[in-house]
Design a protein around this motif. Structure first.
Motif, PDB file in Angstrom:
ATOM      1  N   ASP A  28       0.813  -1.211   0.000  1.00  0.00           N
ATOM      2  CA  ASP A  28       0.000   0.000   0.000  1.00  0.00           C
ATOM      3  C   ASP A  28       0.850   1.267   0.000  1.00  0.00           C
ATOM      4  OD1 ASP A  28       0.944  -0.134   2.590  1.00  0.00           O
ATOM      5  OD2 ASP A  28      -1.002   0.192   3.550  1.00  0.00           O
ATOM      6  N   GLN A  29       2.177   1.108  -0.056  1.00  0.00           N
ATOM      7  CA  GLN A  29       3.072   2.246  -0.160  1.00  0.00           C
ATOM      8  C   GLN A  29       3.762   2.309  -1.520  1.00  0.00           C
ATOM      9  OE1 GLN A  29       4.847   1.619   4.193  1.00  0.00           O
ATOM     10  NE2 GLN A  29       5.336   3.641   3.409  1.00  0.00           N
ATOM     11  N   ILE A  30       3.168   1.616  -2.517  1.00  0.00           N
ATOM     12  CA  ILE A  30       3.752   1.541  -3.853  1.00  0.00           C
ATOM     13  C   ILE A  30       2.730   1.981  -4.893  1.00  0.00           C
ATOM     14  CG2 ILE A  30       4.751   0.017  -5.605  1.00  0.00           C
ATOM     15  CD1 ILE A  30       5.624  -1.831  -3.321  1.00  0.00           C
ATOM     16  N   LEU A  31       3.160   2.875  -5.778  1.00  0.00           N
ATOM     17  CA  LEU A  31       2.349   3.259  -6.933  1.00  0.00           C
ATOM     18  C   LEU A  31       3.148   2.963  -8.194  1.00  0.00           C
ATOM     19  CD1 LEU A  31      -0.298   4.780  -7.914  1.00  0.00           C
ATOM     20  CD2 LEU A  31       1.221   6.746  -8.219  1.00  0.00           C
ATOM     21  N   LEU A  32       2.607   2.134  -9.077  1.00  0.00           N
ATOM     22  CA  LEU A  32       3.264   1.848 -10.347  1.00  0.00           C
ATOM     23  C   LEU A  32       3.039   3.001 -11.319  1.00  0.00           C
ATOM     24  CD1 LEU A  32       2.244  -1.893 -10.900  1.00  0.00           C
ATOM     25  CD2 LEU A  32       4.330  -1.002  -9.859  1.00  0.00           C
ATOM     26  N   THR A  33       4.097   3.365 -12.033  1.00  0.00           N
ATOM     27  CA  THR A  33       4.014   4.437 -13.015  1.00  0.00           C
ATOM     28  C   THR A  33       4.759   4.033 -14.278  1.00  0.00           C
ATOM     29  OG1 THR A  33       5.975   5.485 -12.040  1.00  0.00           O
ATOM     30  CG2 THR A  33       3.822   6.270 -11.286  1.00  0.00           C
ATOM     31  N   ARG A  34       4.538   4.797 -15.353  1.00  0.00           N
ATOM     32  CA  ARG A  34       5.228   4.528 -16.611  1.00  0.00           C
ATOM     33  C   ARG A  34       6.628   5.141 -16.540  1.00  0.00           C
ATOM     34  NH1 ARG A  34      -0.020   6.567 -19.802  1.00  0.00           N
ATOM     35  NH2 ARG A  34       0.107   7.941 -17.992  1.00  0.00           N
TER      36      ARG A  34
END
Length: 364
Positions: A77-83
């Motif tokens: 819940d502390q990870i955001l995937l991005t391009r």
């Protein structure tokens, strides 16, 4: 998260809701013997290739997030995937900085993209100029003298691109303390796998205004699929996720990441990283022996920064030999400098051969 932290965000984005994704809604559907028929998202029911990519992917593929959680030792819940990590930086700037009002602080030289993103957002960029004569190392005096007025975001790459210098963890703690309740601190760790000091992700539990950028483009050899991540508090990840496009991570990208980050491949990748570090150090020791090389700067990345004589002639000579290196000499504080990426063993050997030829071509 404290109320003071949320005051750092742009008020107009505090109530922003994520785009309603069909793929997310489908995750909650109960499965049984009768398959679901999906007629709600205007997708094409036909599959024309070998793989079925006719359905929209999960906005945040759970299996990829889980793999990165293990890799980075951070809760999912502390990870955001991005391009790529570049999109993560863009999102953070847009979340925090009010156009024509707020300012961004960075070291210089640093990753040049920060100039472009600050300009697009309408934010001025304040630079702490690192001195070449000091090996581009940041001092505590410089940290203590960093500007605070109107600064809403502090961006620091560590290891630094292009100098290769890594900020010590204690210095990052001091910077986080200095800007607590004043600005967000973004640490770009694109090259941390090549560094002596490990990631500072453990500091996330101490500083809610700290965000860390990670990428699979460098050490994991996946630049072509564009996959990075923002690490931060669960609350901030929620705000950033609301700003994402509906389906930012293509299904082929997710499939490749899962395969590459499998347990049977991770050990091989880590050995390749160690080999790259050895090659970097060996190449640096060889490069300093050329007469036209004034200085080889210590690097914690997969590249080496050199100060050389006759920059233009060297660049042209390498180009004629079909070797591309990066001319950094026009960038402030990097006069007469070039950056060289560590290649394969044969590529590094060819570079040394071309450098030797260039040295012989210089009139004595």
């Amino acid at each position: 998260m404290s109320d003071n932290w949320t005051q750092l965000l742009r008020p107009s984005l505090l109530n922003l809701k994520p785009f309603s994704s069909a793929a997310m809604a489908r995750l909650s559907l109960q499965t049984n013997s009768r398959p679901w028929i999906f007629l709600e998202s205007n997708e094409n029911p036909n599959v024309y290739g070998e793989e079925a990519y006719n359905r929209y992917p999960e906005p945040q593929p759970r299996e990829v997030v889980a793999r990165l959680g293990e890799l980075y030792s951070v809760p999912v819940d502390q990870i955001l995937l991005t391009r790529g990590s570049a999109e993560g930086l863009d999102l953070i700037i847009r979340l925090v900085c009010e156009p024509y009002k707020d300012e961004i602080l960075t070291l210089w030289p640093d990753f040049e993209l920060i100039e472009q993103l600050a300009c697009i957002q309408g934010c001025s960029l304040k630079k702490v100029i690192l001195k070449k004569e000091n090996g581009f190392r940041l001092s505590m005096d410089e940290v203590n003298n960093m500007a605070e007025k109107n600064i809403k975001l502090v961006y620091l790459s560590s290891p630094n691109n292009p100098t290769g210098q890594q900020l010590h963890k204690d210095m990052i703690v001091s910077i986080c303390e200095k800007y607590r309740n004043k600005a967000v601190v973004v640490i770009d760790e694109a090259y941390v796998e090549y560094a002596e000091q490990e990631s500072i992700s453990s500091l996330l539990q101490d500083f809610e205004h700290l965000l860390i950028l990670r990428t699979l483009s460098k050490a994991y050899g996946l630049a072509g699929i564009r996959c990075g991540a923002v690490l931060s508090s669960p609350e901030i990840i929620t705000y950033l996720q609301a700003m994402l496009h509906p389906a930012p991570i293509p299904q082929p990208t997710a499939d490749i990441v899962v395969k590459v980050l499998s347990k049977d491949k991770i050990a091989t990748i880590h050995q390749a990283i160690n080999d790259m570090i050895e090659q970097r150090n060996e190449l640096g020791n060889r490069l300093i022996n050329f007469n036209f090389v004034r200085r080889v700067f210590k690097s914690e990345g997969n590249f080496i920064l050199l100060e050389v004589e006759q920059v233009e002639q060297l660049m042209a000579f390498c180009y004629a030999e079909k070797i591309l290196i990066r001319d950094k000499s026009t960038q402030h504080a990097l006069e007469d400098c070039v950056r060289i990426t560590i290649g394969s063993e044969s590529e590094n050997a060819r570079l040394l051969q071309v450098f030797k030829q260039f040295q012989l071509s210089i009139p004595s």
